[in-house]
Design a protein around this motif. Sequence first.
Motif, PDB file in Angstrom:
ATOM      1  N   MET A  19       0.855  -1.185   0.000  1.00 36.28           N
ATOM      2  CA  MET A  19       0.000   0.000   0.000  1.00 36.28           C
ATOM      3  C   MET A  19       0.892   1.236   0.000  1.00 36.28           C
ATOM      4  O   MET A  19       1.763   1.367   0.851  1.00 36.28           O
ATOM      5  CB  MET A  19      -0.895   0.002   1.232  1.00 36.28           C
ATOM      6  CG  MET A  19      -1.719   1.268   1.424  1.00 36.28           C
ATOM      7  SD  MET A  19      -3.040   1.422   0.230  1.00 36.28           S
ATOM      8  CE  MET A  19      -3.774   2.962   0.735  1.00 36.28           C
ATOM      9  N   ALA A  20       0.661   2.131  -0.955  1.00 39.72           N
ATOM     10  CA  ALA A  20       1.407   3.383  -0.970  1.00 39.72           C
ATOM     11  C   ALA A  20       0.959   4.246   0.204  1.00 39.72           C
ATOM     12  O   ALA A  20      -0.176   4.178   0.662  1.00 39.72           O
ATOM     13  CB  ALA A  20       1.165   4.101  -2.291  1.00 39.72           C
TER      14      ALA A  20
ATOM     15  N   HIS B 176     -11.372   3.451   9.441  1.00 38.74           N
ATOM     16  CA  HIS B 176     -11.354   2.184  10.172  1.00 38.74           C
ATOM     17  C   HIS B 176     -10.086   1.432   9.756  1.00 38.74           C
ATOM     18  O   HIS B 176     -10.131   0.567   8.884  1.00 38.74           O
ATOM     19  CB  HIS B 176     -12.607   1.358   9.867  1.00 38.74           C
ATOM     20  CG  HIS B 176     -13.894   2.075  10.176  1.00 38.74           C
ATOM     21  ND1 HIS B 176     -14.364   2.191  11.467  1.00 38.74           N
ATOM     22  CD2 HIS B 176     -14.762   2.735   9.371  1.00 38.74           C
ATOM     23  CE1 HIS B 176     -15.494   2.884  11.445  1.00 38.74           C
ATOM     24  NE2 HIS B 176     -15.761   3.226  10.193  1.00 38.74           N
ATOM     25  N   PRO B 177      -8.942   1.768  10.349  1.00 44.14           N
ATOM     26  CA  PRO B 177      -7.657   1.197   9.911  1.00 44.14           C
ATOM     27  C   PRO B 177      -7.639  -0.332  10.003  1.00 44.14           C
ATOM     28  O   PRO B 177      -8.160  -0.919  10.953  1.00 44.14           O
ATOM     29  CB  PRO B 177      -6.648   1.819  10.881  1.00 44.14           C
ATOM     30  CG  PRO B 177      -7.318   3.054  11.386  1.00 44.14           C
ATOM     31  CD  PRO B 177      -8.777   2.725  11.451  1.00 44.14           C
ATOM     32  N   VAL B 178      -7.026  -0.946   9.020  1.00 45.01           N
ATOM     33  CA  VAL B 178      -6.986  -2.405   8.964  1.00 45.01           C
ATOM     34  C   VAL B 178      -5.723  -2.845   8.230  1.00 45.01           C
ATOM     35  O   VAL B 178      -5.213  -2.140   7.355  1.00 45.01           O
ATOM     36  CB  VAL B 178      -8.252  -2.954   8.254  1.00 45.01           C
ATOM     37  CG1 VAL B 178      -8.314  -2.471   6.815  1.00 45.01           C
ATOM     38  CG2 VAL B 178      -8.312  -4.471   8.303  1.00 45.01           C
ATOM     39  N   ILE B 179      -5.214  -4.011   8.617  1.00 43.74           N
ATOM     40  CA  ILE B 179      -4.107  -4.656   7.906  1.00 43.74           C
ATOM     41  C   ILE B 179      -4.632  -5.964   7.334  1.00 43.74           C
ATOM     42  O   ILE B 179      -5.306  -6.737   8.030  1.00 43.74           O
ATOM     43  CB  ILE B 179      -2.908  -4.939   8.832  1.00 43.74           C
ATOM     44  CG1 ILE B 179      -2.311  -3.635   9.362  1.00 43.74           C
ATOM     45  CG2 ILE B 179      -1.818  -5.727   8.082  1.00 43.74           C
ATOM     46  CD1 ILE B 179      -1.151  -3.842  10.321  1.00 43.74           C
TER      47      ILE B 179
ATOM     48  N   LYS C  39       0.009  -7.924   3.784  1.00 46.04           N
ATOM     49  CA  LYS C  39       0.011  -7.638   2.347  1.00 46.04           C
ATOM     50  C   LYS C  39      -0.288  -6.170   2.080  1.00 46.04           C
ATOM     51  O   LYS C  39       0.384  -5.526   1.291  1.00 46.04           O
ATOM     52  CB  LYS C  39      -1.024  -8.507   1.635  1.00 46.04           C
ATOM     53  CG  LYS C  39      -1.115  -8.247   0.137  1.00 46.04           C
ATOM     54  CD  LYS C  39      -2.101  -9.176  -0.528  1.00 46.04           C
ATOM     55  CE  LYS C  39      -2.236  -8.848  -2.017  1.00 46.04           C
ATOM     56  NZ  LYS C  39      -0.974  -9.032  -2.760  1.00 46.04           N
ATOM     57  N   GLU C  40      -1.309  -5.635   2.758  1.00 43.49           N
ATOM     58  CA  GLU C  40      -1.698  -4.247   2.566  1.00 43.49           C
ATOM     59  C   GLU C  40      -2.195  -3.664   3.891  1.00 43.49           C
ATOM     60  O   GLU C  40      -2.613  -4.390   4.780  1.00 43.49           O
ATOM     61  CB  GLU C  40      -2.829  -4.122   1.532  1.00 43.49           C
ATOM     62  CG  GLU C  40      -2.467  -4.556   0.126  1.00 43.49           C
ATOM     63  CD  GLU C  40      -1.546  -3.597  -0.584  1.00 43.49           C
ATOM     64  OE1 GLU C  40      -1.199  -2.547   0.008  1.00 43.49           O
ATOM     65  OE2 GLU C  40      -1.163  -3.888  -1.733  1.00 43.49           O
ATOM     66  N   PHE C  41      -2.155  -2.344   3.984  1.00 40.27           N
ATOM     67  CA  PHE C  41      -2.837  -1.648   5.069  1.00 40.27           C
ATOM     68  C   PHE C  41      -3.679  -0.551   4.449  1.00 40.27           C
ATOM     69  O   PHE C  41      -3.402  -0.074   3.347  1.00 40.27           O
ATOM     70  CB  PHE C  41      -1.846  -1.063   6.083  1.00 40.27           C
ATOM     71  CG  PHE C  41      -1.057   0.109   5.570  1.00 40.27           C
ATOM     72  CD1 PHE C  41      -1.555   1.398   5.665  1.00 40.27           C
ATOM     73  CD2 PHE C  41       0.191  -0.074   4.995  1.00 40.27           C
ATOM     74  CE1 PHE C  41      -0.839   2.488   5.186  1.00 40.27           C
ATOM     75  CE2 PHE C  41       0.924   1.007   4.518  1.00 40.27           C
ATOM     76  CZ  PHE C  41       0.396   2.299   4.616  1.00 40.27           C
TER      77      PHE C  41
ATOM     78  N   LEU D  28       0.468   1.480  11.121  1.00 37.48           N
ATOM     79  CA  LEU D  28       1.755   1.746  10.467  1.00 37.48           C
ATOM     80  C   LEU D  28       2.907   1.094  11.221  1.00 37.48           C
ATOM     81  O   LEU D  28       3.807   0.505  10.606  1.00 37.48           O
ATOM     82  CB  LEU D  28       1.982   3.250  10.350  1.00 37.48           C
ATOM     83  CG  LEU D  28       0.985   3.996   9.449  1.00 37.48           C
ATOM     84  CD1 LEU D  28       1.170   5.497   9.572  1.00 37.48           C
ATOM     85  CD2 LEU D  28       1.139   3.549   8.004  1.00 37.48           C
ATOM     86  N   ARG D  29       2.877   1.188  12.568  1.00 36.79           N
ATOM     87  CA  ARG D  29       3.941   0.562  13.357  1.00 36.79           C
ATOM     88  C   ARG D  29       3.927  -0.951  13.166  1.00 36.79           C
ATOM     89  O   ARG D  29       4.972  -1.580  12.947  1.00 36.79           O
ATOM     90  CB  ARG D  29       3.773   0.894  14.841  1.00 36.79           C
ATOM     91  CG  ARG D  29       4.013   2.342  15.196  1.00 36.79           C
ATOM     92  CD  ARG D  29       4.286   2.518  16.690  1.00 36.79           C
ATOM     93  NE  ARG D  29       3.228   1.967  17.519  1.00 36.79           N
ATOM     94  CZ  ARG D  29       2.178   2.652  17.948  1.00 36.79           C
ATOM     95  NH1 ARG D  29       2.018   3.922  17.595  1.00 36.79           N
ATOM     96  NH2 ARG D  29       1.273   2.080  18.733  1.00 36.79           N
ATOM     97  N   THR D  30       2.740  -1.551  13.249  1.00 36.20           N
ATOM     98  CA  THR D  30       2.620  -3.009  13.120  1.00 36.20           C
ATOM     99  C   THR D  30       2.991  -3.469  11.727  1.00 36.20           C
ATOM    100  O   THR D  30       3.750  -4.431  11.553  1.00 36.20           O
ATOM    101  CB  THR D  30       1.187  -3.454  13.447  1.00 36.20           C
ATOM    102  OG1 THR D  30       0.837  -3.012  14.757  1.00 36.20           O
ATOM    103  CG2 THR D  30       1.055  -4.970  13.366  1.00 36.20           C
ATOM    104  N   TYR D  31       2.465  -2.787  10.731  1.00 36.76           N
ATOM    105  CA  TYR D  31       2.692  -3.188   9.341  1.00 36.76           C
ATOM    106  C   TYR D  31       4.169  -3.173   8.990  1.00 36.76           C
ATOM    107  O   TYR D  31       4.723  -4.173   8.519  1.00 36.76           O
ATOM    108  CB  TYR D  31       1.917  -2.268   8.402  1.00 36.76           C
ATOM    109  CG  TYR D  31       2.109  -2.575   6.937  1.00 36.76           C
ATOM    110  CD1 TYR D  31       1.343  -3.543   6.307  1.00 36.76           C
ATOM    111  CD2 TYR D  31       3.061  -1.906   6.168  1.00 36.76           C
ATOM    112  CE1 TYR D  31       1.505  -3.833   4.959  1.00 36.76           C
ATOM    113  CE2 TYR D  31       3.234  -2.181   4.829  1.00 36.76           C
ATOM    114  CZ  TYR D  31       2.448  -3.146   4.232  1.00 36.76           C
ATOM    115  OH  TYR D  31       2.636  -3.436   2.903  1.00 36.76           O
TER     116      TYR D  31
END
Length: 579
Positions: free
Chosen positions: A1-2, A250-253, A261-263, A286-289
């Motif tokens: 994900m950009a 609603h942030p998701v990974i 794969k994406e966030f 962002l930290r986790t990804y």
Amino acid sequence: MAFDGTTIAAVRKELSDSILGGRIYKIAQPEPDELLITIKTPEGQRKLYISASASLPLIYLTDENKPSPMTAPGFCMLLRKYVGNGRITAISQPGLERILFFDIEHLNELGDLCRKRLIVEIMGKHSNIIFCDDKDKILDSIKHVSAQMSSVREVLPGRTYFIPDTMSKLDPLTVSFKNFVLALREKPAALGKAIYTSFTGISPVVAEHIVSESGLDTDIPASDISEDMLIHLYRQFSYYIEDLKEGNFHPVIYYSNEVPKEFTAIPFSHYGNYRAECFDSISRVLRTYYATRNTVTRIRQKSADLRHVVQTNLERARKKYDLQSKQLQGTEGREKYKVYGELINTYGYNLDPEAKSLTCLNYYTNEDITIPLDPQKTPQENAQKYFAKYNKQKRTFEALSELIQETADEIRYLESVSNSLDIALSEADLGQIKEELTASGYVRRKFTKKKVKLTNKPMHYISSDGYDIYVGKNNIQNDELTFSFANGGDWWFHAKGAPGSHVIVKTNGDELPDRTFEEAGRLAAYYSKNRGSDKVEIDYIEKKHVKKPNGAKPGFVVYYTNYSLVIDSDISNIKVVQD
């Protein structure tokens, strides 16, 4: 994900909710292109991490500290001088650009109220952190960009700051239906690409999401879309933009094979096949990804040498297997030479001298047969020649059959090690795999005075019905799980005909419910070479029926009766235990 405009919008909202109105307490510059700013708020201290790294530009809230150099760089000292105790009065994003403005109030040496602006540009290799006065004059930047480096814009002290418009894209927050249609009609490209190349801050994956919500194909030419479809597409585009404006994030990974794969800040409808993990904070996403991606990348890099060893030996074994198979095919006609010899001994007594062939009845098939002869040899010598040829090919067949089995076992073993490398998640996992390859003779042992003890545990899951399920990470663990840890009444699972982990379900003497069998089967499917498939055949049997042949390689077992099930490899709903 950009790190696109959508992500920046979510970051802006989170920062506005958490640090707006806060006072800057500390400013550090851990790396030449990084800032770590501590901000005092009524709820406590918050740390803002900003990176203008060309390879990984980021901005998010964090709880972690980073060591700073003994002497602060000039840019850091400048920020401390002007805004060291400043108050953040506004956090804004121009349009949907990948830019954040931090407006800061502070008192100068005379006690007068002044205003400054810290600008964070998250633009890939062009990322920068720029410090300006209230008239947008650049005071300094973390990266200086001269005219020789960029013909578009200089970023130097004394220059006036402006946002470069190099792509001539439209602002998605204000675009009308008419301009939306004109922008797409002018693009001789696929629909998805036409969207993300026409509007600021829209990444390819967001464009794909909008098209998917519209029920259209992202690959069809934009110029072929009918007016009705464009109306429907604009409506979905507007819904997405409205969510951005209202801050409905609603942030998701999304995970594929436990690898992120994406966030995204707004969930994607077309990612239904991936496991989704939801978060209450874009900073946590962002930290986790990036931490997880960095871990996976680091393990991949550290396993490169082992993968090279495995792949090299695997290719060599496969070539050897093909060669041996071709040689074995050459022995398929060996029985006919035995028959030739017997028939010559039976009918050769009335052969003419120097006869070149013998035509007689083959009493094995009751059909006539013609046998080539060497006219320089007697019938008895011709028979002996065929018997000798038969015996030679028989010996070759027996030797090759054994060699082919050994080669096939080696291929199966190396494929299982390759699968172990695919699921390795830590350096301890790699250490145990290396020890296994060393014990098997594929890696040369290095003798050192210090003996390193490998401590590594199998993966542990809990079924929905509360039963413990254990999964081996490599062949050593597979053997330990099956033959040391499991009891005779526990259940053993493995993907049929594919390299994979041994899966053990501890029964505690109970009769397992069907759901636990299915979940154990999914784990066996997931931790095999067939992961990702919708239908994977799984063998399962009570552990007491699983045997290990003498001298077999690690992880190799045999069983002669078993049950089977066909199941998918989705383990997203199975609870993992962090031992």
